[in-house]
Design an enzyme around this catalytic site. Structure first.
Site, PDB file in Angstrom:
ATOM      1  N   ARG A   1       0.779  -1.241   0.000  1.00  0.00           N
ATOM      2  CA  ARG A   1       0.000   0.000   0.000  1.00  0.00           C
ATOM      3  C   ARG A   1       0.813   1.296   0.000  1.00  0.00           C
ATOM      4  O   ARG A   1       0.216   2.370   0.052  1.00  0.00           O
ATOM      5  CB  ARG A   1      -1.009   0.046   1.147  1.00  0.00           C
ATOM      6  CG  ARG A   1      -2.019  -1.070   1.085  1.00  0.00           C
ATOM      7  CD  ARG A   1      -3.247  -0.810   1.887  1.00  0.00           C
ATOM      8  NE  ARG A   1      -3.000  -0.527   3.286  1.00  0.00           N
ATOM      9  CZ  ARG A   1      -3.962  -0.289   4.167  1.00  0.00           C
ATOM     10  NH1 ARG A   1      -5.229  -0.319   3.783  1.00  0.00           N
ATOM     11  NH2 ARG A   1      -3.689  -0.045   5.420  1.00  0.00           N
ATOM     12  N   ASP A   2       2.129   1.228  -0.089  1.00  0.00           N
ATOM     13  CA  ASP A   2       2.904   2.473  -0.180  1.00  0.00           C
ATOM     14  C   ASP A   2       4.170   2.261  -1.000  1.00  0.00           C
ATOM     15  O   ASP A   2       5.259   2.681  -0.603  1.00  0.00           O
ATOM     16  CB  ASP A   2       3.242   3.016   1.205  1.00  0.00           C
ATOM     17  CG  ASP A   2       3.688   4.474   1.179  1.00  0.00           C
ATOM     18  OD1 ASP A   2       3.333   5.196   0.210  1.00  0.00           O
ATOM     19  OD2 ASP A   2       4.379   4.906   2.121  1.00  0.00           O
ATOM     20  N   LEU A   3       4.010   1.610  -2.150  1.00  0.00           N
ATOM     21  CA  LEU A   3       5.174   1.384  -3.008  1.00  0.00           C
ATOM     22  C   LEU A   3       5.556   2.690  -3.691  1.00  0.00           C
ATOM     23  O   LEU A   3       4.715   3.389  -4.251  1.00  0.00           O
ATOM     24  CB  LEU A   3       4.868   0.323  -4.056  1.00  0.00           C
ATOM     25  CG  LEU A   3       4.693  -1.087  -3.521  1.00  0.00           C
ATOM     26  CD1 LEU A   3       4.345  -2.033  -4.669  1.00  0.00           C
ATOM     27  CD2 LEU A   3       5.924  -1.568  -2.792  1.00  0.00           C
TER      28      LEU A   3
ATOM     29  N   THR B   1       0.973   7.366  -1.077  1.00  0.00           N
ATOM     30  CA  THR B   1       1.673   8.607  -1.398  1.00  0.00           C
ATOM     31  C   THR B   1       1.091   9.153  -2.697  1.00  0.00           C
ATOM     32  O   THR B   1       0.929   8.396  -3.658  1.00  0.00           O
ATOM     33  CB  THR B   1       3.187   8.331  -1.538  1.00  0.00           C
ATOM     34  OG1 THR B   1       3.653   7.764  -0.306  1.00  0.00           O
ATOM     35  CG2 THR B   1       3.961   9.596  -1.832  1.00  0.00           C
TER      36      THR B   1
END
Length: 161
Positions: free
Chosen positions: A56-58, A104
């Site tokens: 969920r935050d690559l 992000t």
């Protein structure tokens, strides 16, 4: 007397720096270099997803080079926003419904912004990373986070080779 209990945590030393810094200093990569890194990103995602984990935050900041060598492998880090969406050991279990708007702005998927998504949001983020590796710039942009998120929602981009 009293016994003191000691816990040791052994971690891999990752000393090569961030993929983000490499992109910022290099700009666009050649197709073979992109393929080298993107294959590793996809292999890591396959491992995570097949074990029921959604990152969920690559983003390039969350990939580190193991060493400073030119052919160094990359490692995914920062599982602070990750979630277990499925237990692969329990056949027939219900997948966790993901609704939290986590991520992000440059890399977040439209489905996450809509608040109804699954682990494939990581694939979107990986695609954005590939675009950046190939071009040196993000596909969706704006001067503020709301402008970036609006650009992501629209999903319109172009690629100038």
């Amino acid at each position: 007397g009293r016994q003191t209990k000691v816990a040791y945590i052994a971690q891999e030393l990752i000393s090569g720096g961030e993929l983000f810094d490499f992109v910022a200093n290099t700009g666009a990569f050649s197709a073979p270099i992109c393929r080298f890194y993107f294959k590793q990103i996809l292999m890591g995602l396959h491992y995570l997803h097949s074990n029921g984990i959604c990152h969920r935050d690559l983003k390039p900041e969350n990939f580190l080079f193991l060493t400073k060598a030119d052919d160094s492998p990359i490692k995914v880090i920062d599982f602070g926003l990750s979630i277990l969406f499925d237990d692969p050991k329990k056949a027939g279990t219900q997948k966790v419904s993901m609704k939290t708007k986590a991520g992000t702005p440059y890399y977040i998927s439209p489905e996450v912004l809509a608040g109804n998504y699954d682990q494939l949001c990581d694939i979107w983020s990986a695609g954005v990373i590939l675009y950046i590796l190939l071009s040196g710039v993000p596909p969706f942009y704006g001067n503020t986070d709301p402008e970036i998120l609006d650009s992501v929602r629209k999903g319109a981009f172009s690629f100038n080779s």
